[in-house]
Design an enzyme around this catalytic site. Structure first.
Site, PDB file in Angstrom:
ATOM      1  NE  ARG A  78      -3.901  -1.761   2.581  1.00 31.43           N
ATOM      2  CZ  ARG A  78      -3.913  -2.759   2.226  1.00 31.43           C
ATOM      3  NH1 ARG A  78      -2.391  -3.797   2.133  1.00 31.43           N
ATOM      4  NH2 ARG A  78      -4.724  -4.395   2.437  1.00 31.43           N
ATOM      5  CG  HIS A 100      -0.747  -5.517  -4.280  1.00 30.77           C
ATOM      6  ND1 HIS A 100       0.380  -5.118  -3.248  1.00 30.77           N
ATOM      7  CD2 HIS A 100      -1.853  -6.259  -3.941  1.00 30.77           C
ATOM      8  CE1 HIS A 100       0.134  -5.965  -2.459  1.00 30.77           C
ATOM      9  NE2 HIS A 100      -0.962  -7.017  -2.525  1.00 30.77           N
ATOM     10  CG  HIS A 111       0.026 -11.105  -3.679  1.00 28.24           C
ATOM     11  ND1 HIS A 111      -0.607 -12.494  -3.314  1.00 28.24           N
ATOM     12  CD2 HIS A 111      -0.084 -10.447  -3.426  1.00 28.24           C
ATOM     13  CE1 HIS A 111      -0.940 -11.427  -2.780  1.00 28.24           C
ATOM     14  NE2 HIS A 111      -0.909 -10.193  -2.315  1.00 28.24           N
ATOM     15  CB  SER A 112       2.892 -17.749  -4.953  1.00 31.22           C
ATOM     16  OG  SER A 112       3.505 -17.513  -6.324  1.00 31.22           O
ATOM     17  CG  ASP A 143      -2.773  -8.169   5.866  1.00 27.60           C
ATOM     18  OD1 ASP A 143      -1.449  -8.221   4.400  1.00 27.60           O
ATOM     19  OD2 ASP A 143      -3.450  -7.610   4.851  1.00 27.60           O
ATOM     20  CD  GLN A 188       2.354  -6.926   4.062  1.00 24.75           C
ATOM     21  OE1 GLN A 188       3.293  -6.590   4.394  1.00 24.75           O
ATOM     22  NE2 GLN A 188       0.785  -7.403   4.247  1.00 24.75           N
ATOM     23  CD  GLU A 236       1.934  -9.930  -0.724  1.00 24.47           C
ATOM     24  OE1 GLU A 236       1.562  -9.158  -1.173  1.00 24.47           O
ATOM     25  OE2 GLU A 236       1.705 -11.096   0.172  1.00 24.47           O
TER      26      GLU A 236
END
Ligand code: BGC
Length: 368
Positions: free
Chosen positions: A105, A130, A203-204, A269, A306, A334
């Site tokens: 973000r 993103h 972003h898997s 998160d 992340q 991430e």
């Protein structure tokens, strides 16, 4: 009658032609995977000698499948994904995608460089997430398969000056290599002609059990980060760098994801601040499913990870096997610079200037 048979045969041949997998290099196949924005999309597959297979689509630079052989002779896919392009065109939350220009973000979609304030597309409440409405996850990348000792796919994309509000033409190159040590090495390179924030990641969503009806709350996780960046109610970091000791964020020793998640509002998160290491590509996270015995190691040159525990997954989207993707069906690790860095002078800088070279590496090693 004869004509109908001929017609049907040619239809089948055409249909097969669309889906034919062609071997392009040792360990690399390619097939046409449909079309969007008037452009053709291709799906590449990289395989190694141990039977690990990673599939990558030129749409979004997306890892659509990452599978390993199982002890009983089957295969386990360790990431969320779909077998058709349609699944991705329905805009799932970034499954497997390459994220850019800026992963995570940016507060209010605004930042200032050299006294000029830039306004980005906002797509997450009042914030930018993103890369915006049409980030790097929704564009078609140019692809070049090569064998650089191991099967490698090189994707490139030129993001135009002003795209999603960002300054500068940015050329990004993302290289995926699959080694015979069961490592997927992702190298990110970029160059710009105007100063711009850049923060590329993948972003898997992982579920090492290979069956998303098992939640990831039972996975064990280690993160080599003694600090994390606390966030406000819109998931923007407050700017603090906080010690994880004595908090549910302490993954410096292995804990199951579910053990303390109830103490974290909304679930995990958060960006973890990785400890400084001497190794140029240090091991920074380990994820294990003790039932299957599969382990994923994450090595990175990035300063942060992340850890997202799939909190917003709500069962509405179905995985490739038709099973609903529920909350905590999968998790993301991430590798990145910290969220909202362009507005946080205390965080490592994410501004890439003309003449500079952006270069980061993340390596995932799967043990099975
Ligand atoms: C973010 C989450 C977001 C998810 C999917 C993660 O990187 O941290 O807040 O919901 O991506 O968009």
């Amino acid at each position: 009658m004869k004509q109908t048979a001929l017609f049907l045969t040619s239809l089948i041949v055409i249909a097969m032609g669309c889906n034919t997998e062609t071997k392009v290099k040792p360990g690399i196949t390619k097939k046409d995977w449909g079309e969007t924005d008037g452009k053709k999309v291709q799906l590449f597959s990289l395989t190694n000698k141990n039977g690990v297979e990673v599939k990558i689509a030129t749409y979004g630079g997306t890892i659509t499948s990452w599978s390993v052989p199982t002890k009983d002779g089957n295969r386990a896919d360790i990431v969320l994904g779909f077998d058709t392009l349609g699944g991705y065109l329905a805009k799932p939350p970034y499954f497997g995608a390459t994220i850019g220009r800026y992963g995570n973000r940016i507060a209010d979609g605004k930042f200032t460089i050299d006294n000029t304030t830039y306004t980005l597309a906002t797509n997450n409440g009042k914030n930018h997430l993103h890369g915006g409405i049409k980030g790097f996850d929704k564009v078609i990348w140019d692809a070049a398969p090569v064998v650089d000792s191991v099967p490698t796919l090189i994707l490139s994309y030129i993001s135009k000056d002003g795209e999603e509000g960002y300054p500068g033409n940015l050329k990004s190159i993302v290289q995926f290599s699959l080694t015979d040590d069961n490592e997927l090495v992702i190298t990110y390179d970029a160059q710009t002609d105007k100063a711009t924030p850049v923060n590329l990641t993948n972003h898997s969503y992982f579920n090492l059990t290979g069956d998303i009806s098992n939640s990831i709350l039972g996975h064990k996780l280690l993160i080599n980060g003694s600090n994390y960046t606390p966030v406000d109610s819109t998931l923007i970091p407050t700017g603090e760098i906080k010690d994880v000791k004595g908090t549910p964020f302490d993954f410096t020793t292995m804990h199951t994801v579910g053990e303390r998640i109830a103490d974290v509002k909304g679930g995990y998160d958060h960006n973890f601040v990785l400890n400084k290491a001497t190794d140029p590509l240090p091991l920074m996270a380990v994820l294990t499913d003790t039932v299957s015995g599969r382990t994923l190691e994450v090595y990175t040159t990035e300063p942060g990870i992340q850890f997202y525990s799939g909190n917003f997954l709500d069962g509405k989207i179905k995985n490739r096997d038709g099973k609903p993707i529920n909350q905590h069906s999968a998790l993301c690790l991430e590798t990145q610079h910290f969220p909202d860095s362009p507005n946080k002078p205390g965080f490592p800088s994410t501004i890439l200037k003309p003449g500079e070279k952006y270069h980061t590496i993340t390596k995932y090693k799967i043990k099975f």
